[in-house]
Design an enzyme around this catalytic site. Sequence first.
Site, mmCIF file in Angstrom:
data_model
loop_
_atom_site.group_PDB
_atom_site.id
_atom_site.type_symbol
_atom_site.label_atom_id
_atom_site.label_comp_id
_atom_site.label_asym_id
_atom_site.label_seq_id
_atom_site.Cartn_x
_atom_site.Cartn_y
_atom_site.Cartn_z
ATOM 1 C CD GLU A 1 -12.455 18.017 21.906
ATOM 2 O OE1 GLU A 1 -12.116 18.807 22.314
ATOM 3 O OE2 GLU A 1 -11.955 16.728 22.620
ATOM 4 C CE LYS B 1 -9.279 14.360 22.003
ATOM 5 N NZ LYS B 1 -9.724 15.390 22.840
ATOM 6 C CB CYS C 1 -9.481 18.415 20.456
ATOM 7 S SG CYS C 1 -8.383 19.476 21.421
#
Length: 305
Positions: free
Chosen positions: A49, A125, A170
Amino acid sequence: MNNKSKYTAAAAQLGPIDPSEPKESVVARMLNLLIEAKTKGTELVVFPELCLTTFFPRYYITDPANLDTYYESEVPISLMSDMFELVRKEKIIISFGYAERDNGIPFNTSVYVDSSGNIVGKYRKIHLPGHYEYEPDRPFQHLEKRYFTKGNLGFPTFDTTLGRLGMCICNDRRWPETYRVLALQGCEVVTLGYNTPKHYPLAPEHDHLQEFHNHLCMQAAAYANGMWVIASAKAGLEDNCELIGGSCIISPRGEIVAEANTTMDELVVAQIDLNECTLIRENIFDFNFDIYIPLYIYIYYIFFY
Ligand code: CDV
């Protein structure tokens, strides 16, 4: 699409990136890992990430010019041209994360670049952890909510020569529905990157479990959805903040088949066999859409109406 069901894949873990380290230097480190991947016959390489810079949500940045330096308005093709050239020549698919600004809207983004040298997949995300405002009591900030907007692309999947791939980033990996939404679309391999501090200021009681929780959520999801998970950390002591390592490749049986030994730049390599997804999906968790989709709709109505 001429699919391969067996191939070599890698999580390309990065060690710490100091705030003073230029992007060119980080990309040179990524290129070294890619060259190593090529010598090992790897066809799919997953970077972490926000991997072009230090994990900047750790800082409360008030100078807009300084903040700007962390974002890209488009994939930095010229910065990464040597990597893209290798990807083209060796027919590799890579994924990596970066801070994107799309018409001024900031996202925590990940992309796939394939052997055509083109961006063939993008994900933004959805689960953004942390807080909006400066919190002086924390030893370091986690300002993802301040610096990014919630992803607006859903959880898409991408048909490639290496099977149907999907991304998350994540904190997404801790939520079971991330994987189920991907799996219901036929995703066979989930690729993800993470920056996970060892110390979690809101629940320090869990600090000693960080590595365990990292693997627990991904192993459970790999098994419950019959898919491969390739997880790549940014690891090590980054400007005094300890980030966990543990980059790994997990089979649809839920087993870790390869894992990082260090918290430095390290390539974690394993053989992928997509047939293992079928073994789980046909024998343990059979995603018969006719049965499950009405059930999911029913559950959705119970909870949200
Ligand atoms: N970058 C992240 O999303 N980190 C979170 C931390 C803050 C808990 C994670 O889920 O690993």
